[in-house]
Structures are given as C-alpha cells and as structure tokens.
Design a protein around this motif. Structure first.
Motif, PDB file in Angstrom:
ATOM      1  N   THR A  47       0.846  -1.185   0.000  1.00  0.00           N
ATOM      2  CA  THR A  47       0.000   0.000   0.000  1.00  0.00           C
ATOM      3  C   THR A  47       0.889   1.246   0.000  1.00  0.00           C
ATOM      4  OG1 THR A  47      -0.198  -0.125   2.422  1.00  0.00           O
ATOM      5  CG2 THR A  47      -1.986  -1.052   1.122  1.00  0.00           C
ATOM      6  N   VAL A  48       0.384   2.290  -0.651  1.00  0.00           N
ATOM      7  CA  VAL A  48       1.090   3.576  -0.717  1.00  0.00           C
ATOM      8  C   VAL A  48       0.199   4.616  -0.072  1.00  0.00           C
ATOM      9  CG1 VAL A  48       2.163   5.296  -2.214  1.00  0.00           C
ATOM     10  CG2 VAL A  48       2.226   2.866  -2.857  1.00  0.00           C
ATOM     11  N   LEU A  52      -4.448  -4.242   4.780  1.00  0.00           N
ATOM     12  CA  LEU A  52      -4.232  -4.954   3.530  1.00  0.00           C
ATOM     13  C   LEU A  52      -2.794  -5.387   3.274  1.00  0.00           C
ATOM     14  CD1 LEU A  52      -6.377  -2.707   1.137  1.00  0.00           C
ATOM     15  CD2 LEU A  52      -6.987  -4.988   1.959  1.00  0.00           C
ATOM     16  N   ALA A  53      -1.823  -4.645   3.740  1.00  0.00           N
ATOM     17  CA  ALA A  53      -0.488  -4.696   3.151  1.00  0.00           C
ATOM     18  C   ALA A  53       0.502  -5.635   3.822  1.00  0.00           C
ATOM     19  CB  ALA A  53       0.110  -3.292   3.129  1.00  0.00           C
ATOM     20  N   THR A 113       7.191  -2.563   7.218  1.00  0.00           N
ATOM     21  CA  THR A 113       6.779  -3.945   7.017  1.00  0.00           C
ATOM     22  C   THR A 113       5.703  -4.308   8.033  1.00  0.00           C
ATOM     23  OG1 THR A 113       8.958  -4.591   6.167  1.00  0.00           O
ATOM     24  CG2 THR A 113       7.536  -6.352   6.989  1.00  0.00           C
ATOM     25  N   VAL A 114       4.582  -4.832   7.530  1.00  0.00           N
ATOM     26  CA  VAL A 114       3.476  -5.223   8.407  1.00  0.00           C
ATOM     27  C   VAL A 114       3.502  -6.741   8.525  1.00  0.00           C
ATOM     28  CG1 VAL A 114       1.008  -5.035   8.856  1.00  0.00           C
ATOM     29  CG2 VAL A 114       2.164  -3.256   7.529  1.00  0.00           C
ATOM     30  N   GLN A 118      -3.469  -1.804  16.301  1.00  0.00           N
ATOM     31  CA  GLN A 118      -3.395  -0.412  16.716  1.00  0.00           C
ATOM     32  C   GLN A 118      -1.949   0.042  16.913  1.00  0.00           C
ATOM     33  OE1 GLN A 118      -5.900   1.829  16.768  1.00  0.00           O
ATOM     34  NE2 GLN A 118      -7.107   0.165  15.880  1.00  0.00           N
ATOM     35  N   GLN A 119      -1.086  -0.867  17.336  1.00  0.00           N
ATOM     36  CA  GLN A 119       0.328  -0.530  17.466  1.00  0.00           C
ATOM     37  C   GLN A 119       0.944  -0.208  16.114  1.00  0.00           C
ATOM     38  OE1 GLN A 119       1.776  -4.005  19.541  1.00  0.00           O
ATOM     39  NE2 GLN A 119       1.524  -3.062  21.558  1.00  0.00           N
ATOM     40  N   PHE A 120       0.597  -0.981  15.079  1.00  0.00           N
ATOM     41  CA  PHE A 120       1.098  -0.680  13.740  1.00  0.00           C
ATOM     42  C   PHE A 120       0.517   0.619  13.221  1.00  0.00           C
ATOM     43  CE2 PHE A 120       3.953  -3.508  11.686  1.00  0.00           C
ATOM     44  CZ  PHE A 120       3.929  -4.677  12.440  1.00  0.00           C
ATOM     45  N   ARG A 121      -0.723   0.854  13.553  1.00  0.00           N
ATOM     46  CA  ARG A 121      -1.362   2.105  13.137  1.00  0.00           C
ATOM     47  C   ARG A 121      -0.627   3.309  13.720  1.00  0.00           C
ATOM     48  NH1 ARG A 121      -5.034   5.649  14.814  1.00  0.00           N
ATOM     49  NH2 ARG A 121      -6.498   6.456  13.288  1.00  0.00           N
ATOM     50  N   VAL A 122      -0.303   3.241  14.990  1.00  0.00           N
ATOM     51  CA  VAL A 122       0.445   4.320  15.647  1.00  0.00           C
ATOM     52  C   VAL A 122       1.840   4.460  15.034  1.00  0.00           C
ATOM     53  CG1 VAL A 122       1.512   5.034  17.830  1.00  0.00           C
ATOM     54  CG2 VAL A 122      -0.833   4.168  17.805  1.00  0.00           C
TER      55      VAL A 122
END
Length: 258
Positions: free
Chosen positions: A39-40, A200-201, A219-220, A234-238
């Motif tokens: 995702t971009v 998604l990514a 990297t997710v 939520q941690q990745f979102r932050v």
C-alpha cells in the motif's frame, strides 16, 4: 524468496504549472516482489497517483528507472491492470460482458475464466445485471474481475474504495484480500486511509509531499486475517502515524477520526 517484479530507481517527475515547476516525485527508490501486497499512503499532493500512473505506463515523461520483470515500462499493457476510484464500466453491457470486454464469451476458455472470476469476486447471480443495477462495491468487483481476466503481472489500484460507504469499504477490503490470497497477484494499492493500509499490506510505503519522496517503508508482519480493534493492529497504526511530523499531514491522512 520471491523475485523482484517491479524495480524503481532514481525516479523523478516534474511538470510545469501556472506558478512554476512542480516537483511531483524526487529520487523514488522501490522494489516490489512477486506476489507482494504494497500500500502507498501519504497526504494529498505527495505524488501517490502520479507514481501509480508511471508504473501503469500512463505517464512516461519522467527521469529514472522503472522496470517490470526487468524491462523498462514504456506504456500501458495487459501486464499491468489498473483500477481507478470509479469502476468505468460499459453501461450497455452486462456484468459478464463487462468482464469479458473485447473477448468473446462464445470461446469456452473465456467463458470458463469469466465464470471463475464471477465466483471469485462474489457476484454469482448478477451475471446478466447491468451497471445501473449494481451497488458501488459490486461495480468495483466487476472492474477488478475484468482486470484479472487479462492475467496482469501487477494490479494497480488508485483509491478504489474511496467513494464507498464505510460498511461497503470494509467488505471490499475483505473481498480484495480473498482475491489476492487466492490469485497471488502482485498488488500496489494507493489510499489515504491508514487503517486500510495496515489491514491490507505486507508493506506500507509512506510518502511525504513537496516534493514527493519516500519517507519510510513499514513492514506489516501481522498474520491474516487482521482485526482492526486488536492491540497489535493499533500498534502498527500508531507506528505509521508517527511518520507524519506536521499536524496538517495528520489531518489529511488520518480518516478514522481516532
């Protein structure tokens, strides 16, 4: 390890406007591997759509290297599927004929592949429906199926769910992940929505504006299926939000309201 499918190096893009030269992209370097979902994300004006158009071969007036499968991208082609925010269906054709487009449904192999794609995008029972009879999400599924029928090496999606309501958007995210996991088609997905990007990514490319540059690539490594309410999500979102230093960037990109 998967091979590199898309290789971008030293990509620069400028254009002239009434106020002078606009540097849309500066020194962009990115590699995308076979089967990856990237995702971009970034604020308005950071060059997300410009980057996608260059990869699609719709904009060739740039400097630098942009290669697909080791070959320079010099124009559009069936190896690059493109999905826009609007489905752009033919209003006089049914769902199955929109998917087939210039291919004949009288050919057994085309008929079989169209039927398989209709099942893949969950449109069984709507084969004979016209675009005016479809919801926005259904119309986008037709557009995705039409692109997949050409068996592209890479599928490029420019905010394809941006005009959908929240419920339909969430459903379409699930549908797209199902398609990706079954087909393993390499995908690059442009979005303003951080939750969508994380959901998604495999990797998130974060662009900054003026000029458009890659600020970071995250990297997710969360397993699928992902739960947006989970602590790890939520941690990745932050983590992604922390990449945006200016408050106006946060306002432009954080559409969740959290």
């Amino acid at each position: 390890m998967s091979a590199v499918l898309l290789d971008i190096a030293n990509l620069n893009k400028s254009f002239e406007s009434s106020s002078g030269t606009v540097h849309a992209l500066h020194n962009v370097r990115l590699q995308v591997k076979e089967g990856e979902f990237v995702t971009v994300i970034g604020p308005s004006g950071c060059g997300k759509s410009t980057l996608l158009r260059i990869i699609a071969g719709l904009d060739v007036g740039h400097d630098g290297q942009v290669e697909l499968s080791g070959r320079p991208i010099t124009g559009p082609g069936i190896d690059k599927g493109v999905i826009f925010q609007e489905p752009r269906l033919f209003p006089w054709l049914t769902v199955e004929k929109n998917i087939a487009a210039d291919l004949s449904l009288n050919k057994p192999e085309v008929r079989r592949e169209v039927d398989e794609l209709i099942e893949l995008v969950r449109l069984q029972g709507f084969e004979k429906a016209y675009p005016r009879e479809l919801s926005g999400g259904m119309a986008q599924r037709v557009a995705i199926a039409r692109a997949l029928l050409r068996n592209p090496r890479i599928l490029l999606l420019d905010e394809p769910f941006g005009a959908l309501d929240a419920f339909t958007r969430a459903h379409m995210q699930d549908v797209l992940l199902d398609i990706w996991q079954q087909n393993k088609t390499t995908m690059i997905f442009v979005t303003h929505d951080i939750d969508e990007a994380v959901f998604l990514a495999n990797r998130i490319v974060i662009l900054k504006p003026r000029p458009g540059e890659i600020r970071n690539i995250v990297t997710v490594d969360l397993p699928f299926p992902r739960k947006k309410a989970s602590t790890s999500f939520q941690q990745f979102r932050v983590k992604v939000l922390s990449q945006f230093e200016k408050i106006e960037e946060l306002e432009l990109i954080d559409s969740s309201g959290i």
